[in-house]
Write a protein that holds these residues in place. Sequence first.
Motif, PDB file in Angstrom:
ATOM      1  N   GLN A   1       0.832  -1.195   0.000  1.00 27.48           N
ATOM      2  CA  GLN A   1       0.000   0.000   0.000  1.00 27.48           C
ATOM      3  C   GLN A   1       0.875   1.257   0.000  1.00 27.48           C
ATOM      4  O   GLN A   1       0.629   2.191  -0.747  1.00 27.48           O
ATOM      5  N   GLN A   2       1.902   1.257   0.840  1.00 27.30           N
ATOM      6  CA  GLN A   2       2.808   2.406   0.880  1.00 27.30           C
ATOM      7  C   GLN A   2       3.649   2.391  -0.393  1.00 27.30           C
ATOM      8  O   GLN A   2       3.887   1.344  -0.978  1.00 27.30           O
ATOM      9  N   TYR A   3       4.115   3.561  -0.778  1.00 31.51           N
ATOM     10  CA  TYR A   3       4.992   3.616  -1.938  1.00 31.51           C
ATOM     11  C   TYR A   3       6.292   2.927  -1.566  1.00 31.51           C
ATOM     12  O   TYR A   3       6.934   3.278  -0.597  1.00 31.51           O
ATOM     13  N   SER A   4       6.679   1.969  -2.364  1.00 31.09           N
ATOM     14  CA  SER A   4       7.820   1.159  -1.961  1.00 31.09           C
ATOM     15  C   SER A   4       8.874   1.085  -3.060  1.00 31.09           C
ATOM     16  O   SER A   4       9.734   0.235  -3.025  1.00 31.09           O
ATOM     17  N   LEU A   5       8.783   1.998  -4.036  1.00 33.91           N
ATOM     18  CA  LEU A   5       9.846   2.023  -5.047  1.00 33.91           C
ATOM     19  C   LEU A   5      11.122   2.561  -4.397  1.00 33.91           C
ATOM     20  O   LEU A   5      11.057   3.351  -3.462  1.00 33.91           O
ATOM     21  N   PHE A   6      12.276   2.124  -4.907  1.00 31.87           N
ATOM     22  CA  PHE A   6      13.533   2.642  -4.385  1.00 31.87           C
ATOM     23  C   PHE A   6      13.708   4.057  -4.926  1.00 31.87           C
ATOM     24  O   PHE A   6      13.874   4.242  -6.130  1.00 31.87           O
ATOM     25  N   PRO A   7      13.651   5.055  -4.044  1.00 31.65           N
ATOM     26  CA  PRO A   7      13.595   6.442  -4.534  1.00 31.65           C
ATOM     27  C   PRO A   7      14.864   6.908  -5.247  1.00 31.65           C
ATOM     28  O   PRO A   7      14.829   7.897  -5.958  1.00 31.65           O
ATOM     29  N   TRP A   8      15.974   6.192  -5.054  1.00 35.85           N
ATOM     30  CA  TRP A   8      17.226   6.600  -5.697  1.00 35.85           C
ATOM     31  C   TRP A   8      17.428   5.911  -7.045  1.00 35.85           C
ATOM     32  O   TRP A   8      18.398   6.159  -7.728  1.00 35.85           O
ATOM     33  N   LYS A   9      16.538   5.019  -7.397  1.00 32.98           N
ATOM     34  CA  LYS A   9      16.654   4.337  -8.685  1.00 32.98           C
ATOM     35  C   LYS A   9      15.609   4.901  -9.645  1.00 32.98           C
ATOM     36  O   LYS A   9      14.497   5.216  -9.237  1.00 32.98           O
ATOM     37  N   THR A  10      15.967   4.959 -10.896  1.00 31.48           N
ATOM     38  CA  THR A  10      14.991   5.399 -11.897  1.00 31.48           C
ATOM     39  C   THR A  10      13.905   4.339 -12.020  1.00 31.48           C
ATOM     40  O   THR A  10      14.045   3.222 -11.516  1.00 31.48           O
TER      41      THR A  10
END
Lengths: 319, 284
Positions: B104-113
């Motif tokens: 549910q929470q945003y779980s993309l790696f924020p430092w990766k495109t």
Amino acid sequence: MNSAIQNVSEETIPESPLAVTSSSELADSQIVVDDKSAEKAHSYVTNPQGHAPGAFMQVALNLKSKVQSIVIGLFSIVFGLVIWHFATLYNFDFFIDFQNVPSPLKVGGAFAHHLSDSEFYVHIQVSIRRILIAYSIAVFLGILLGLLVGRSRMARAAILPYIEIIRPIPAVAWIPMAILMWPTEESSIVYITFLGALFPIILNTVHGVEQTPEVLIRAAQSLGASKLQIFWHVVLPSALPSIAAGLAIGMGISWFSLLAGEIISGQYGIGYFTWDAYSLINYPDIVVGMLVIGALGSFSTYLVRLCMRPALKWNRKPA
Amino acid sequence: MQANAVNTVNPEKALFGERNEKGLIEIDKVSIVFGEGAKKNTAVEQTSLTILPGEFVCILGPSGCGKSTLLNSVAGYVKPSSGRVLVDGTLVKKPAPDRGMVFQQYSLFPWKTVRDNIAFGPKIAGHSQAECESIANTFLQMIGLATIADKLPGELSGGMQQRVGIARALANYPSVLLMDEPFGALDAQTRLIMQESLLNIWSEFSTTVLFVTHDVDEAIFLADRILIMSSSPGSIIADIQVKLERPRSQDLGTTEAFNELKKQCLSLIREQSMRAFSTQNQAS
């Protein structure tokens, strides 16, 4: 400025109802102008519908406030210099004693003289070399220990007590022991400098590691990452902003510690230079030394931030 | 074994056509208990169920009924206190790439495109740089986000981030896709679009989906089968087949059949809530 606001708001009238209200409001307050209308204009330009004119005005406003700040800053400095000058000129002596304080002109003269003095550069060079050695070791060990403490309960239990005991001891308090412990004066100074940089780096690294969002670790797990891979691909990058802050703080404190070490012992270094000037009753050089120390500290901290910037690109925009 | 499956599947083939025979989930008398003594909380009690390969199953229930816990036991984040979870006959012990997870929470790696996020699974699985990129590109095409491949997650809207999250989970060609209220944080409009888009992806992918939600409409729109879960202790109280025709569009929400199902679900949930409410009152 005044006319600039009017022009821009006239241009924006047809664009949106918001532009109309803000422009009429601006017209109403034209007489008082300045801050109030600038504020209103600002609230308009930052709205999401702000098109080219808005953007233009934002730049103009930013430029205006920037120039304003610089001018105020310059005046403030000049004001301080003038007070300093007169305090030394009339030997101001009430609680604070200016009798032995060199005037700004004398300091400036001394600084100009040192610029063409090769020994002065040797002092700076020696200090920078000590910082480089001590700081490099502190960065390596600090990040390593920080990652260990942050990730492993065993390491945490073993290492944390040392950190808690040693961290509060000021660098200056280490000087006698460091001289006794280390084979050369040089190594004891580097050791003290290293200690200063070490703790902020460790603690910020630990903090960064602990802040790693659990959901990112879980995501990596479900994508098949091993513990080591999670560490490398998730924990480390996630901790990087905090580590970078620790590196910058560590650089500042390492200068602080270096100076303490150089004042007590050594034959070279900008701290030694400053203290030597005091011993030789060469007072303008004290201030020259102080200012150079400050400049070197700021500049090196700036360099650290600059180096870290590319790695933190993702962190600058609010997620 | 799962890693092998990832390696041998031809991306093109798996994406379009070829029914997936994998993705059998067996939950066998699973109980999950947190805490001890007075603080003991039975999140899931003695739950058994079987989910067939390719099935789209929604677990529907009020907040805190243990539906996420049950999902997490399939994912491998939570170990059952008793009983066992099998996926394709293998006991679940820890998270693995055969069970893709969307949070549910945003779980993309924020430092990766976006591209590197999607390529993360294949990269971990040991694919070459070129393979990773081609897999990532395939999925970028699929979710219709090829134009934002080089953006960072922080630059995307919530809906886009979740779409990338789904693509990232699918890039491992999992046999099961686990989704924990993935659209819970999105606004209503985006939510509807995401539901349709998920069904489109699923129809191409035909992987088993276990989807947790507390939204009745969402469950009916998406699922082949709805499991209604009650709280304290968490257990499944109804197993409803959703025999609505596919492909589905959001117009479905206005049909008679949809409303019948909705009534049925709501009354079951209402009954549960009332009971929970009255026991709560008795307790206090």
